[in-house]
Design a protein around this motif. Structure first.
Motif, PDB file in Angstrom:
ATOM      1  N   GLY A  12       0.852  -1.341  -0.012  1.00 23.63           N
ATOM      2  CA  GLY A  12      -0.098   0.075   0.008  1.00 23.63           C
ATOM      3  C   GLY A  12       0.929   1.173  -0.031  1.00 23.63           C
ATOM      4  N   THR A  13       0.183   2.422  -0.446  1.00 23.50           N
ATOM      5  CA  THR A  13       0.924   3.761  -0.212  1.00 23.50           C
ATOM      6  C   THR A  13       0.838   4.227   1.168  1.00 23.50           C
ATOM      7  N   VAL A  14       1.928   4.180   1.899  1.00 23.19           N
ATOM      8  CA  VAL A  14       1.712   4.322   3.414  1.00 23.19           C
ATOM      9  C   VAL A  14       1.990   6.011   3.726  1.00 23.19           C
ATOM     10  N   PHE A  15       0.869   6.382   4.449  1.00 23.19           N
ATOM     11  CA  PHE A  15       0.912   7.744   4.945  1.00 23.19           C
ATOM     12  C   PHE A  15       1.035   7.545   6.406  1.00 23.19           C
ATOM     13  N   ASP A  16       2.268   7.944   6.871  1.00 22.28           N
ATOM     14  CA  ASP A  16       2.399   7.656   8.443  1.00 22.28           C
ATOM     15  C   ASP A  16       1.995   8.566   9.496  1.00 22.28           C
ATOM     16  N   GLY A  17       0.905   9.547   8.855  1.00 25.07           N
ATOM     17  CA  GLY A  17       0.271  10.424   9.793  1.00 25.07           C
ATOM     18  C   GLY A  17       1.057  11.737  10.013  1.00 25.07           C
ATOM     19  N   THR A  18       2.451  11.673   9.897  1.00 27.85           N
ATOM     20  CA  THR A  18       2.863  13.161  10.072  1.00 27.85           C
ATOM     21  C   THR A  18       2.699  14.224   9.057  1.00 27.85           C
ATOM     22  N   GLY A  19       1.938  14.140   7.928  1.00 21.75           N
ATOM     23  CA  GLY A  19       1.960  14.974   6.920  1.00 21.75           C
ATOM     24  C   GLY A  19       2.718  14.765   5.716  1.00 21.75           C
ATOM     25  N   ALA A  20       3.705  13.704   6.004  1.00 23.21           N
ATOM     26  CA  ALA A  20       4.579  13.346   4.866  1.00 23.21           C
ATOM     27  C   ALA A  20       3.802  12.788   3.651  1.00 23.21           C
ATOM     28  N   ASN A  21       4.345  12.870   2.524  1.00 21.69           N
ATOM     29  CA  ASN A  21       3.612  12.075   1.374  1.00 21.69           C
ATOM     30  C   ASN A  21       3.729  10.635   1.497  1.00 21.69           C
ATOM     31  N   GLY A  22       2.635  10.008   1.039  1.00 25.66           N
ATOM     32  CA  GLY A  22       2.807   8.453   1.082  1.00 25.66           C
ATOM     33  C   GLY A  22       3.861   7.722   0.155  1.00 25.66           C
ATOM     34  N   ARG A  23       4.341   6.680   0.772  1.00 29.65           N
ATOM     35  CA  ARG A  23       5.230   5.991  -0.022  1.00 29.65           C
ATOM     36  C   ARG A  23       4.924   4.431   0.010  1.00 29.65           C
ATOM     37  N   GLU A  24       5.070   3.680  -1.062  1.00 28.16           N
ATOM     38  CA  GLU A  24       4.776   2.345  -1.125  1.00 28.16           C
ATOM     39  C   GLU A  24       5.603   1.314  -0.446  1.00 28.16           C
ATOM     40  N   MET A  25       5.053   1.140   0.628  1.00 25.93           N
ATOM     41  CA  MET A  25       5.682   0.105   1.766  1.00 25.93           C
ATOM     42  C   MET A  25       4.870  -0.982   2.157  1.00 25.93           C
ATOM     43  N   ASP A  26       5.465  -2.121   2.976  1.00 23.83           N
ATOM     44  CA  ASP A  26       4.630  -3.015   3.686  1.00 23.83           C
ATOM     45  C   ASP A  26       4.775  -2.634   5.167  1.00 23.83           C
ATOM     46  N   VAL A  27       3.866  -2.956   5.950  1.00 24.46           N
ATOM     47  CA  VAL A  27       3.722  -2.813   7.262  1.00 24.46           C
ATOM     48  C   VAL A  27       3.521  -4.189   8.151  1.00 24.46           C
ATOM     49  N   ALA A  28       4.465  -4.479   8.872  1.00 25.99           N
ATOM     50  CA  ALA A  28       4.466  -5.601   9.857  1.00 25.99           C
ATOM     51  C   ALA A  28       3.936  -5.334  11.117  1.00 25.99           C
ATOM     52  N   ILE A  29       2.940  -5.952  11.663  1.00 22.76           N
ATOM     53  CA  ILE A  29       2.538  -5.763  12.931  1.00 22.76           C
ATOM     54  C   ILE A  29       2.518  -7.255  13.894  1.00 22.76           C
ATOM     55  N   HIS A  30       3.035  -7.228  15.096  1.00 21.54           N
ATOM     56  CA  HIS A  30       3.199  -8.252  15.850  1.00 21.54           C
ATOM     57  C   HIS A  30       2.858  -8.221  17.338  1.00 21.54           C
TER      58      HIS A  30
END
Length: 510
Positions: A12-30
């Motif tokens: 997905g295009t990850v928007f980290d919440g800081t206001g920075a533009n999105g980047r295509e990334m993976d996110v892992a949660i554990h």
């Protein structure tokens, strides 16, 4: 390949919440936490979400919610979670479900609320109207020194236990009876932890600027941050006050005050029908108010002032009845009061008074009084963030009742669809920031609001091309579209329209 983490959101295009533009990334949660964000994560997840072509953001945080009012009945909080809201901040408008007193503390409320096993996280402010009601009651008088000491101690106890601020509803009773000095005293426990004084101001129309000045004076006197709740310019003649309102807040910030506001994306507000009637008439509570409606000494004055408020918002057809408690008046729900009264062959004012009498003043209303152009500017403004000011309800079950404001089901997708995609009032990254990192920081939820390693696993996956609200004033019981998945504390709660889990927690300010 064996799974090594609980969840991976891929591509997905990850928007980290800081206001920075999105980047295509993976996110892992554990184990409930983000553990990795990278262009390509090789670990496999026990569960995976294909987010290619979609936006991935921190779960939305509703900084001004009334969603706690229905959690005991229906902990699913459907209309909130299906918007991508993973955390609701309640205790708004001066009203909280605890007083801070012994036997009714924040800690006891937190234990009780955790027992509901809600689908969303819940944090709460302490309501200063609730505190005043507990100690003084519904009467219009100055607090004694002993009462002020007791109320201040109640606020301090709540803050020590994790309340994330203090709120007022100064158009409502008994909060409206509090003096500026009382408010300053009750807000002083907020100063050291730098928690906000969140205020539904004393006025949002003809005396808006004076109300902003009072709000600033309270925060300055208490030495605490200021959060102006659901900032608006109500009534056509007050729409031009946008610049003056923002200038006052800007001047306070320039002088060193930590001052912000929140706003919901609708031209109608929601309140009680009693709010059309003067505060002085409500002194003493409901029995006294209803008696004054008929008293020869007060009835005409009340009528004159109420009609002035109705004229301000454009007439009785700009008043929509949202909720009644008397079965005989169910036909009024969802109707414009002017049209409803005409169909009944009664004068609109008398119709309103009749509703109040039959329902013991327990009548909800929507008022159509704000400007779309001002909404564009408020939502985009650098001092602002997004709130719903709405409740949590569902299209089925015990919380489907009345005709609530559609903001309870549509606020966050409406910002993304109407104000970002269609009206281009602000960018997608900016909108996400106003829904995530800003409110999290404001109320000291320090592990929420940003997608980064070690942060809580609250995530929303949505389609920027289609996300939209579908709830309307005529039909509020409709969920938004374009929200593909919602993750709360690492558990997939909503996926492709299915409600799968309940992983919400009670959060404390840190």
């Amino acid at each position: 390949m064996q799974a090594t983490v609980d969840l991976v959101v891929r591509g997905g295009t990850v928007f980290d919440g800081t206001g920075a533009n999105g980047r295509e990334m993976d996110v892992a949660i554990h184990q409930g936490r983000v553990v990795q964000i990278a262009a390509r994560i090789t670990d496999r997840g026990t569960e995976e979400i294909d987010a290619r072509g979609l936006a991935v953001a921190p779960g939305f945080i509703d900084i001004h919610s009334h969603g706690d009012s229905s959690l005991r009945e229906d902990p699913r909080a459907e209309s909130a979670i299906r918007q991508g809201v993973t955390t609701i901040v309640v205790g708004a408008d001066g009203s909280s479900r605890f007083t801070g007193d012994a036997g009714d503390s924040y800690a006891e409320w937190a234990t009780r609320t955790a027992g509901y096993k809600a689908s969303v996280n819940v944090a709460s402010m302490i309501g200063l109207g609730t505190v005043r009601g507990k100690v003084i009651g519904e009467v219009d008088r100055k607090a004694t020194a002993a009462e002020l000491t007791r109320m201040t101690a109640m606020v301090a106890r709540a803050v020590e236990q994790g309340a994330c601020g203090a709120s007022t509803g100064l158009e409502y009773t008994p909060g409206a009876f509090a003096s500026r000095d009382e408010l300053i005293a009750l807000c002083k426990p907020l100063a050291a932890p730098r928690l906000p004084y969140a205020t539904h101001m004393r006025n949002e129309d003809d005396e808006l600027l004076e109300a902003i000045d009072e709000s600033i004076a309270v925060a300055r006197g208490a030495g605490c941050p200021l959060q102006i709740s659901h900032l608006k310019m109500q009534g056509t003649r007050n729409w031009p006050k946008f610049e003056s309102s923002i200038a006052r807040i800007g001047a306070a910030r320039a002088a060193g005050m930590d001052a912000w506001f929140d706003v919901y994306p609708y031209v109608a507000y929601a309140t009680g029908l009693t709010n059309l009637f003067p505060v002085w008439a409500r002194d003493g509570g409901t029995p006294a108010f209803l008696a004054r409606l008929d008293s020869a000494a007060t009835a005409q004055r009340i009528r004159t002032e109420a009609l002035g408020k109705v004229e301000l918002i454009g007439g009785w057809d700009n008043v929509q009845i949202s909720r009644v408690s008397a079965a005989e008046d169910r036909d009024a729900e969802g109707k414009r009061l002017g049209a409803w009264a005409k169909a009944r062959g009664v004068d609109p004012y008398e119709g309103a008074v009749g509703l109040l009498k039959r329902n013991r003043a327990d009548v909800g209303m929507l008022g159509f009084a704000m400007s779309e152009e001002n909404l564009d500017r408020l939502l985009a403004h650098e001092f602002g963030m997004v709130c719903s000011d709405g409740g949590a309800f569902a299209i089925d079950g015990p919380t489907r009742r009345g005709s609530p404001h559609p903001r309870g089901a549509g606020t966050f997708p409406r910002v993304l669809g109407r104000y970002v995609r269609e009206r281009k009032a602000l960018s997608l990254a900016s909108a996400i920031n106003r829904m995530t990192a800003r409110p999290a920081s404001r109320v000291h939820l320090k592990d929420r609001g940003v997608l980064a390693p070690r942060m809580a696993g609250d995530v929303v996956v949505f389609d920027p091309a289609t996300v939209a609200d579908t709830a309307t004033f005529a039909n509020p019981f409709q969920y938004p579209v374009g929200i593909r998945a919602v993750v709360v504390n690492g558990r997939v709660t909503i996926r492709d329209g299915q409600h799968l889990a309940a992983a919400g927690q009670v959060l404390r300010a840190t």
